[in-house]
Design a protein around this motif. Structure first.
Motif, short mmCIF file in Angstrom:
data_model
loop_
_atom_site.label_atom_id
_atom_site.label_comp_id
_atom_site.label_asym_id
_atom_site.label_seq_id
_atom_site.Cartn_x
_atom_site.Cartn_y
_atom_site.Cartn_z
N ARG A 116 0.88 -1.18 0.00
CA ARG A 116 0.00 0.00 0.00
C ARG A 116 0.91 1.22 0.00
O ARG A 116 1.79 1.35 0.83
N VAL A 117 0.68 2.15 -0.96
CA VAL A 117 1.51 3.33 -1.11
C VAL A 117 0.62 4.58 -0.99
O VAL A 117 -0.36 4.71 -1.71
N TYR A 118 1.00 5.49 -0.10
CA TYR A 118 0.29 6.75 0.10
C TYR A 118 1.10 7.86 -0.56
O TYR A 118 2.29 8.01 -0.28
N LEU A 119 0.47 8.64 -1.42
CA LEU A 119 1.13 9.77 -2.06
C LEU A 119 0.27 11.01 -1.93
O LEU A 119 -0.91 11.00 -2.27
N GLU A 120 0.88 12.09 -1.43
CA GLU A 120 0.19 13.37 -1.33
C GLU A 120 0.40 14.15 -2.62
O GLU A 120 1.53 14.23 -3.11
N VAL A 121 -0.68 14.72 -3.15
CA VAL A 121 -0.56 15.56 -4.34
C VAL A 121 -1.16 16.93 -4.03
O VAL A 121 -2.04 17.07 -3.20
N VAL A 122 -0.63 17.93 -4.74
CA VAL A 122 -1.06 19.31 -4.55
C VAL A 122 -1.22 19.95 -5.92
O VAL A 122 -0.42 19.70 -6.82
N GLY A 123 -2.24 20.78 -6.07
CA GLY A 123 -2.37 21.58 -7.27
C GLY A 123 -3.29 21.03 -8.35
O GLY A 123 -3.20 21.45 -9.49
N LEU A 124 -4.20 20.13 -7.99
CA LEU A 124 -5.13 19.61 -9.00
C LEU A 124 -6.22 20.63 -9.28
O LEU A 124 -6.75 21.26 -8.36
N PRO A 125 -6.59 20.81 -10.55
CA PRO A 125 -7.61 21.80 -10.88
C PRO A 125 -9.01 21.39 -10.42
O PRO A 125 -9.84 22.24 -10.10
N THR A 126 -9.28 20.07 -10.37
CA THR A 126 -10.58 19.55 -9.94
C THR A 126 -10.35 18.25 -9.18
O THR A 126 -9.31 17.60 -9.32
N LEU A 127 -11.35 17.84 -8.41
CA LEU A 127 -11.24 16.55 -7.73
C LEU A 127 -11.21 15.39 -8.73
O LEU A 127 -10.57 14.38 -8.50
N GLU A 128 -11.90 15.55 -9.85
CA GLU A 128 -11.93 14.51 -10.86
C GLU A 128 -10.54 14.23 -11.44
O GLU A 128 -10.28 13.14 -11.95
N ALA A 129 -9.63 15.19 -11.35
CA ALA A 129 -8.27 15.03 -11.88
C ALA A 129 -7.49 13.95 -11.14
O ALA A 129 -6.50 13.43 -11.65
N ARG A 130 -7.97 13.56 -9.95
CA ARG A 130 -7.30 12.48 -9.20
C ARG A 130 -7.27 11.18 -10.01
O ARG A 130 -6.37 10.38 -9.87
N GLU A 131 -8.27 10.99 -10.84
CA GLU A 131 -8.40 9.75 -11.61
C GLU A 131 -7.36 9.62 -12.70
O GLU A 131 -7.20 8.55 -13.28
N ALA A 132 -6.64 10.68 -13.01
CA ALA A 132 -5.62 10.65 -14.06
C ALA A 132 -4.29 10.07 -13.57
O ALA A 132 -3.40 9.81 -14.36
N TYR A 133 -4.17 9.84 -12.27
CA TYR A 133 -2.91 9.36 -11.71
C TYR A 133 -2.88 7.84 -11.60
O TYR A 133 -3.90 7.21 -11.31
N THR A 134 -1.73 7.28 -11.83
CA THR A 134 -1.52 5.85 -11.66
C THR A 134 -0.13 5.60 -11.09
O THR A 134 0.73 6.46 -11.15
N LEU A 135 0.03 4.42 -10.52
CA LEU A 135 1.31 4.05 -9.92
C LEU A 135 1.63 2.63 -10.36
O LEU A 135 0.74 1.79 -10.48
N GLY A 136 2.89 2.39 -10.61
CA GLY A 136 3.33 1.06 -10.96
C GLY A 136 4.69 0.77 -10.35
O GLY A 136 5.39 1.68 -9.92
N ALA A 137 5.04 -0.50 -10.30
CA ALA A 137 6.35 -0.92 -9.81
C ALA A 137 7.12 -1.52 -10.96
O ALA A 137 6.57 -2.32 -11.72
N LYS A 138 8.39 -1.14 -11.09
CA LYS A 138 9.25 -1.73 -12.11
C LYS A 138 9.98 -2.90 -11.46
O LYS A 138 10.73 -2.71 -10.51
N VAL A 139 9.71 -4.07 -11.96
CA VAL A 139 10.33 -5.28 -11.43
C VAL A 139 10.96 -6.02 -12.60
O VAL A 139 10.26 -6.38 -13.56
#
Length: 103
Positions: free
Chosen positions: A12-35
């Motif tokens: 489980r990874v927690y990331l804080e973000v700042v500066g999004l124009p709308t709450l809906e913009a949260r959906e544009a983010y993704t996270l992956g691991a390079k293995v």
């Protein structure tokens, strides 16, 4: 309510973000691991209830869930995470996490 634990090999990874124009913009983010030679994307994303409108736009915490159980990740080694957005201004961040530093 009992505390929910993740299955072995999940992260489980927690990331804080700042500066999004709308709450809906949260959906544009993704996270992956390079293995090794490939990537494993998060299978789930949720949001903490800390989201608020700040001076620079919306800010809050994204929570990503990764299943690395079948990839042979060393729990005492390092892991390369890739955080990106699919917004018009593509952004990519690579983070190295020392898994052995966690208890």
């Amino acid at each position: 309510m009992p505390k929910r634990f993740l299955p072995d090999g999940h992260l489980r990874v927690y990331l804080e973000v700042v500066g999004l124009p709308t709450l809906e913009a949260r959906e544009a983010y993704t996270l992956g691991a390079k293995v090794r030679e490939g990537y494993r994307r998060a299978y789930r994303v949720t949001y903490l209830d800390d989201w608020r409108q700040g001076e620079k736009g919306w800010e809050g915490t994204l929570v990503f869930y990764l299943d690395l159980s079948d990839l042979g990740v060393d729990p005492q080694g390092s892991l390369s995470l890739v955080f990106l957005t699919e917004s018009p201004q593509d952004c990519l961040y690579r983070l190295t996490v020392d898994l052995g530093a966690f208890e």
